[in-house]
Write a protein that holds these residues in place. Structure first.
Motif, PDB file in Angstrom:
ATOM      1  N   THR A 209      13.749  28.672 -40.914  1.00 16.28           N
ATOM      2  CA  THR A 209      13.145  28.149 -39.682  1.00 16.28           C
ATOM      3  C   THR A 209      12.578  26.471 -39.956  1.00 16.28           C
ATOM      4  N   GLU A 210      12.767  25.759 -39.061  1.00 15.51           N
ATOM      5  CA  GLU A 210      12.290  24.469 -39.163  1.00 15.51           C
ATOM      6  C   GLU A 210      11.024  24.392 -38.175  1.00 15.51           C
ATOM      7  N   VAL A 211       9.857  24.668 -38.727  1.00 20.11           N
ATOM      8  CA  VAL A 211       8.595  24.491 -38.495  1.00 20.11           C
ATOM      9  C   VAL A 211       8.343  23.661 -37.142  1.00 20.11           C
ATOM     10  N   ASP A 212       8.670  22.240 -37.503  1.00 19.80           N
ATOM     11  CA  ASP A 212       8.184  21.262 -36.751  1.00 19.80           C
ATOM     12  C   ASP A 212       9.217  21.259 -35.300  1.00 19.80           C
TER      13      ASP A 212
ATOM     14  N   ALA B  19      20.966  20.627 -31.147  1.00 21.75           N
ATOM     15  CA  ALA B  19      20.065  21.639 -31.459  1.00 21.75           C
ATOM     16  C   ALA B  19      20.260  23.100 -31.128  1.00 21.75           C
ATOM     17  N   GLY B  20      20.226  23.793 -32.180  1.00 22.30           N
ATOM     18  CA  GLY B  20      20.460  25.157 -31.937  1.00 22.30           C
ATOM     19  C   GLY B  20      19.499  25.999 -31.487  1.00 22.30           C
ATOM     20  N   ILE B  21      19.370  26.117 -30.182  1.00 25.92           N
ATOM     21  CA  ILE B  21      17.951  26.877 -29.875  1.00 25.92           C
ATOM     22  C   ILE B  21      18.045  28.439 -30.285  1.00 25.92           C
ATOM     23  N   THR B  22      17.034  28.737 -30.743  1.00 27.16           N
ATOM     24  CA  THR B  22      17.029  30.185 -31.124  1.00 27.16           C
ATOM     25  C   THR B  22      15.606  30.776 -31.223  1.00 27.16           C
ATOM     26  N   MET B  23      15.500  32.166 -31.470  1.00 24.61           N
ATOM     27  CA  MET B  23      14.211  32.769 -31.460  1.00 24.61           C
ATOM     28  C   MET B  23      13.462  32.715 -30.206  1.00 24.61           C
ATOM     29  N   VAL B  24      13.946  33.006 -29.247  1.00 28.10           N
ATOM     30  CA  VAL B  24      13.427  32.807 -27.873  1.00 28.10           C
ATOM     31  C   VAL B  24      12.843  34.301 -27.527  1.00 28.10           C
TER      32      VAL B  24
ATOM     33  N   GLY C  91      12.518  27.951 -30.889  1.00 25.96           N
ATOM     34  CA  GLY C  91      12.901  26.918 -31.910  1.00 25.96           C
ATOM     35  C   GLY C  91      14.277  26.547 -31.972  1.00 25.96           C
ATOM     36  N   ALA C  92      14.558  25.692 -32.808  1.00 23.58           N
ATOM     37  CA  ALA C  92      16.022  25.298 -32.976  1.00 23.58           C
ATOM     38  C   ALA C  92      16.215  24.767 -34.465  1.00 23.58           C
ATOM     39  N   PHE C  93      17.531  25.173 -34.508  1.00 24.91           N
ATOM     40  CA  PHE C  93      17.949  24.790 -35.889  1.00 24.91           C
ATOM     41  C   PHE C  93      18.801  23.221 -35.853  1.00 24.91           C
ATOM     42  N   SER C  94      18.726  22.562 -36.949  1.00 22.59           N
ATOM     43  CA  SER C  94      19.607  21.270 -36.739  1.00 22.59           C
ATOM     44  C   SER C  94      20.860  21.375 -37.208  1.00 22.59           C
ATOM     45  N   PHE C  95      21.947  21.426 -36.282  1.00 19.77           N
ATOM     46  CA  PHE C  95      23.171  21.620 -36.619  1.00 19.77           C
ATOM     47  C   PHE C  95      24.061  20.303 -36.378  1.00 19.77           C
TER      48      PHE C  95
END
Length: 409
Positions: A41-44, A77-82, A60-64
């Motif tokens: 998880t990228e908290v920021d 931006a890998g949008i996730t955990m919605v 959130g998003a992962f940096s891909f």
């Protein structure tokens, strides 16, 4: 409460993630799973909406890096955990979270936003189009044989523990990324996902193994799989569950598939994520007994439209003006001239008349070459304003290799 999202604090992760688990059915993940997602998880780049001290919305998003036609890898931006709590639906929480997130990810330098959807109906309103599909197959190995193209018998196969071969498999995977649009450039830490194998998630199957295909000591393919035994009065009914099947050589691919289809006491092979242009239908003796099904996979939308269209290559030379509608990210709205070809492209704003008019979600669907602009026009999503413009653009946007997302996030 306020429905405005704010950035997640590191010490809020546990309660934030628990809200996500409840939104997806309330089953707690194992410590192994939670530990992996906590570390990734990228908290920021994560946001929440709180009602008092209770999280009621998460995103959130992962940096891909995402591979695109031509082989470039584009910041995404890998949008996730919605999620939105069932008690707080229809208050605009998801819309506010998505708007804040997309604005911030664009500001951070992401060119694309991508996601996989639990429900396909959700994300079109935010400008996401279906950019890749996957093929699901279940081969009846009691009735289906696998062909052996030249070189297959020369492959050396070995079965090892996945952790022992992880480094070599990741090197092979990295070689594949620029060869096919839609693949994720795995950043440090993501290799752990390939080893995630919690017993509660196995559904009666064994721990995973990996079979390696090599020629003269060079790794050319691998498959991570598990075996789910089964027995009935007439005999065994086991299933080989394939989690990954990756190869850079046709003979290696065929050798791996033939091995998986020939494991003792197993009568079927289940593959849950193949590209739509997979070689499998051409290698099996009876494609009708492979139960092939196609399903949506990756959803995509441009965050910075000009940069996104300039980042990929095009199959043929193209000079076309696109009138793009994007009310959710209005900085993309308007007319853009795309000029380019196999060697690269330029995309800039223009006042010239449009050749095509389309919403941004149609552009997202066509961006990786997975959806034809002609088929989108037949669905009423693309309007041809200059005769001939649709055919030219459709050919240019196509990809000789089908886009494919290798794993979810």
């Amino acid at each position: 409460m306020t429905t405005e999202p704010r950035v997640l604090a590191k010490d809020e992760w546990e309660s934030w993630y628990e809200a996500l688990e409840w939104a997806f059915g309330g089953v707690k993940e194992t410590g192994q799973e939670r530990g992996l997602w906590r570390d990734l998880t990228e908290v920021d780049r994560s946001y929440g909406v709180w009602d008092g001290d209770r999280p009621v919305g998460t995103i959130g998003a992962f940096s891909f890096g995402l591979s695109v036609p031509g082989g470039a890898v584009v910041p995404s931006a890998g949008i996730t955990m919605v999620s939105v709590a069932a008690t707080h639906r229809r208050r605009g929480i998801l819309r506010r979270m998505m708007r804040r997130a997309l604005e911030d990810y664009r500001e951070a330098g992401d060119t694309l936003a991508i996601l996989t959807a639990s429900e396909p109906a959700i994300y079109g309103r935010f400008g996401f189009g279906t950019a890749t599909q996957r093929v699901i197959a279940e081969i009846d190995t009691a009735r289906v044989s696998v062909a052996a193209p030249p070189g297959t018998d020369g492959m050396a196969l070995s079965v090892v523990d996945p952790a022992a071969a992880l480094g070599r498999c990741e090197e092979l995977y990295a070689r594949m990324v620029p060869r096919r649009p839609g693949m994720l450039e795995r950043r440090p830490g993501w290799e752990r996902l390939m080893l995630l194998d919690p017993p509660p998630a196995r559904n009666g199957a064994s721990a995973r193994r990996v079979v390696l295909a090599e020629r003269d000591g060079e790794l050319l393919g691998y498959a991570r799989y598990a075996m789910k035994p089964g027995f009935e009065l007439p005999g065994p009914t086991g299933t080989v569950v394939v989690h990954d099947l990756d190869a850079v050589d046709p003979a290696a691919y065929a050798a791996l598939l033939r091995f998986l289809a020939g494991i003792d006491l197993m009568t079927s092979v289940q593959l849950r994520n193949l590209p739509v242009d997979s070689a499998l239908p051409h290698l099996v003796s009876d494609v009708r007994r492979c139960d092939l099904r196609v399903q949506d996979k990756l959803y995509l939308r441009p965050l910075e439209l000009g940069a996104a269209l300039a980042a990929r290559a095009y199959t043929t030379e193209v000079d076309v003006v696109l009138d793009v509608a994007d009310d959710f990210c209005p900085w993309n709205e308007g007319r853009w001239r795309l000029s380019g070809g196999p060697g690269g492209a330029v995309c800039e704003r223009t006042g010239d008349p449009a050749d095509l008019a389309l919403p941004v979600r149609a552009l997202g669907a066509a961006y990786l070459g997975g959806a034809s602009l002609v088929s989108l026009a037949h669905a009423g999503l693309v309007e041809e304003r200059r005769p001939g413009g649709l055919a030219v653009a459709t050919t240019a946007f196509s990809s000789p290799v089908a886009p494919w997302l290798p794993h979810s996030f």
